[in-house]
Design an enzyme around this catalytic site. Structure first.
Site, mmCIF file in Angstrom:
data_model
loop_
_atom_site.group_PDB
_atom_site.id
_atom_site.type_symbol
_atom_site.label_atom_id
_atom_site.label_comp_id
_atom_site.label_asym_id
_atom_site.label_seq_id
_atom_site.Cartn_x
_atom_site.Cartn_y
_atom_site.Cartn_z
ATOM 1 C CD GLN A 146 -93.593 -16.934 -110.805
ATOM 2 O OE1 GLN A 146 -94.379 -16.994 -111.729
ATOM 3 N NE2 GLN A 146 -92.519 -17.689 -110.732
ATOM 4 C CE LYS A 147 -99.398 -8.195 -106.050
ATOM 5 N NZ LYS A 147 -100.063 -8.370 -104.789
#
Ligand code: GDP
Ligand code: MG
Length: 186
Positions: A70-71
């Site tokens: 995830q970012k």
């Protein structure tokens, strides 16, 4: 002998390799690892933080780090880079929308000093889904031919069916082995 070189020596004697599984979230990293270790591939939930798996493959012991993509988690990838022998970059071949993001993250990653020399395997995953991008398309979209700093190879695969998972791992283990175990005597 310094600490790091001692660690390297022990790992060499025990034929260990350190492998990092990276890529955007939802690419299929955890599912690929489950498939390879013979676990149920339908019970995967998003990886928060990381999983470590030890797999014996060929005559080598692979210490595999599966790190969340995830970012918000990407800035932490760098904490796992030390003494990495191989990077497996997993791509969701259906996710055309995020291919530019995927390319950018990959090229950024390869600039890391601590990953210098690591072999790179790109898995074009989810080939079982209709309309997925081919490995050729992904090779172009990620601009793989421009990579000169790492030995790389791309394989189309499916974590669902298991297609090419062993073939891809076999390539990267041999590539690392050639570098670590056969080429030097130090
Ligand atoms: N059809 C299909 N679905 C997959 C494949 N690999 C992963 N998935 C699905 O994609 C989603 C994300 O997988 P996951 O392993 O959690 O991705 P990660 O975030 O990279 O670890 C899950 O719903 C998986 O079931 C594949 O090869 N084929
Ligand atoms: Mg995961």
């Amino acid at each position: 002998m310094g600490f790091l070189s001692t660690v390297r020596k022990i790992r060499r004697q025990e034929r260990q390799m350190r492998v990092l599984f990276l890529g955007l979230d939802n690419a299929g990293k955890t599912t690929i690892l489950k498939n390879i270790s013979g676990e149920d591939v339908l019970s995967v939930s998003p990886t928060l933080g990381f999983n470590i798996k030890t797999l014996v493959f060929d005559q080598y012991t692979l210490n595999i780090w599966d790190v969340g993509g995830q970012k918000t988690l990407r800035p932490y990838w760098r904490n796992y880079f030390e003494s990495t022998d191989a990077v497996v970059w997993v791509v969701d071949s259906v996710d055309r929308l995020r291919i530019p993001d995927c390319k950018e993250e990959l090229h950024k990653l390869l600039q890391e000093d601590r990953l210098a020399g690591a072999s790179l395997l790109v898995f074009a995953n989810k080939q079982d889904i209709q309309g997925s991008m081919t490995d050729e398309e992904i090779k172009e979209a990620l601009d793989l031919p421009s990579i000169k700093s790492h030995n790389w190879k791309i394989w189309p695969c499916s974590a669902r069916t298991g297609e090419n998972l062993k073939t891809g791992l076999d390539w990267i283990v041999k590539d690392v082995a050639r570098r670590l175990y056969y080429s030097t005597t130090t």
